[in-house]
Design a protein around this motif. Structure first.
Motif, PDB file in Angstrom:
ATOM      1  N   ASP A   1      -3.590 -10.872   1.118  1.00  0.00           N
ATOM      2  CA  ASP A   1      -2.664 -10.545   0.047  1.00  0.00           C
ATOM      3  C   ASP A   1      -2.791 -11.845  -0.997  1.00  0.00           C
ATOM      4  N   PRO A   2      -3.022 -11.496  -2.374  1.00  0.00           N
ATOM      5  CA  PRO A   2      -3.356 -12.792  -3.480  1.00  0.00           C
ATOM      6  C   PRO A   2      -2.147 -13.804  -3.311  1.00  0.00           C
ATOM      7  N   GLY A   3      -0.910 -13.217  -2.991  1.00  0.00           N
ATOM      8  CA  GLY A   3       0.108 -14.048  -2.975  1.00  0.00           C
ATOM      9  C   GLY A   3       0.192 -15.450  -2.147  1.00  0.00           C
ATOM     10  N   ARG A   4       1.388 -16.078  -2.071  1.00  0.00           N
ATOM     11  CA  ARG A   4       1.440 -17.136  -1.114  1.00  0.00           C
ATOM     12  C   ARG A   4       1.540 -16.569   0.293  1.00  0.00           C
ATOM     13  N   PRO A   5       0.793 -16.995   1.235  1.00  0.00           N
ATOM     14  CA  PRO A   5       1.066 -16.500   2.549  1.00  0.00           C
ATOM     15  C   PRO A   5       2.387 -17.337   3.142  1.00  0.00           C
ATOM     16  N   VAL A   6       3.024 -16.433   4.051  1.00  0.00           N
ATOM     17  CA  VAL A   6       4.070 -16.935   4.533  1.00  0.00           C
ATOM     18  C   VAL A   6       4.072 -18.085   5.589  1.00  0.00           C
TER      19      VAL A   6
ATOM     20  N   THR B   1      -4.708  -6.087  -2.533  1.00  0.00           N
ATOM     21  CA  THR B   1      -5.218  -6.854  -1.187  1.00  0.00           C
ATOM     22  C   THR B   1      -6.560  -6.827  -1.056  1.00  0.00           C
ATOM     23  N   ASP B   2      -7.085  -7.602  -0.262  1.00  0.00           N
ATOM     24  CA  ASP B   2      -8.682  -7.606   0.143  1.00  0.00           C
ATOM     25  C   ASP B   2      -8.728  -6.737   1.406  1.00  0.00           C
ATOM     26  N   SER B   3      -9.221  -5.564   1.146  1.00  0.00           N
ATOM     27  CA  SER B   3      -9.238  -4.702   2.285  1.00  0.00           C
ATOM     28  C   SER B   3     -10.276  -5.084   3.402  1.00  0.00           C
ATOM     29  N   ARG B   4     -11.445  -5.660   2.743  1.00  0.00           N
ATOM     30  CA  ARG B   4     -12.481  -6.149   3.499  1.00  0.00           C
ATOM     31  C   ARG B   4     -11.801  -7.268   4.606  1.00  0.00           C
ATOM     32  N   LYS B   5     -11.061  -8.092   4.064  1.00  0.00           N
ATOM     33  CA  LYS B   5     -10.549  -9.300   4.833  1.00  0.00           C
ATOM     34  C   LYS B   5      -9.501  -8.718   5.962  1.00  0.00           C
ATOM     35  N   ILE B   6      -8.798  -7.674   5.527  1.00  0.00           N
ATOM     36  CA  ILE B   6      -7.891  -6.878   6.534  1.00  0.00           C
ATOM     37  C   ILE B   6      -8.602  -6.222   7.628  1.00  0.00           C
ATOM     38  N   ALA B   7      -9.753  -5.546   7.169  1.00  0.00           N
ATOM     39  CA  ALA B   7     -10.456  -4.742   8.217  1.00  0.00           C
ATOM     40  C   ALA B   7     -11.291  -5.687   9.114  1.00  0.00           C
TER      41      ALA B   7
ATOM     42  N   LEU C   1      -6.778 -14.080   8.701  1.00  0.00           N
ATOM     43  CA  LEU C   1      -7.382 -13.415   7.585  1.00  0.00           C
ATOM     44  C   LEU C   1      -6.570 -12.151   7.217  1.00  0.00           C
ATOM     45  N   VAL C   2      -5.619 -11.662   7.988  1.00  0.00           N
ATOM     46  CA  VAL C   2      -4.940 -10.636   7.849  1.00  0.00           C
ATOM     47  C   VAL C   2      -3.709 -11.087   6.974  1.00  0.00           C
ATOM     48  N   GLY C   3      -3.111 -12.470   7.447  1.00  0.00           N
ATOM     49  CA  GLY C   3      -2.107 -12.916   6.849  1.00  0.00           C
ATOM     50  C   GLY C   3      -2.452 -13.404   5.271  1.00  0.00           C
TER      51      GLY C   3
END
Length: 61
Positions: free
Chosen positions: A56-61, A4-10, A51-53
């Motif tokens: 993750d590199p997978g498909r977003p829900v 997961t992209d931790s910068r995006k989550i932060a 951004l949080v959703g």
């Protein structure tokens, strides 16, 4: 395992926190805030959740 992209989550969590304060803070402190600031807070909530959703590199829900 995907990474997961931790910068995006932060950044998304920070944006969610700031936007929440913009929306709920004035009501709790009984101060008035311009409607534009509340609208910016609402857009910030949407952007932070996006951004949080999508961190993750997978498909977003």
């Amino acid at each position: 395992m995907t990474e997961t992209d931790s910068r995006k989550i932060a950044f998304g969590v920070v944006l969610l926190a700031i936007s929440t304060v913009l929306i709920f803070g004035p009501g709790a402190l009984s101060v008035s805030l311009p409607v534009a600031a509340i609208a910016a807070g609402t857009l910030g909530l949407a952007a932070g959740a996006l951004l949080v959703g999508t961190a993750d590199p997978g498909r977003p829900v």
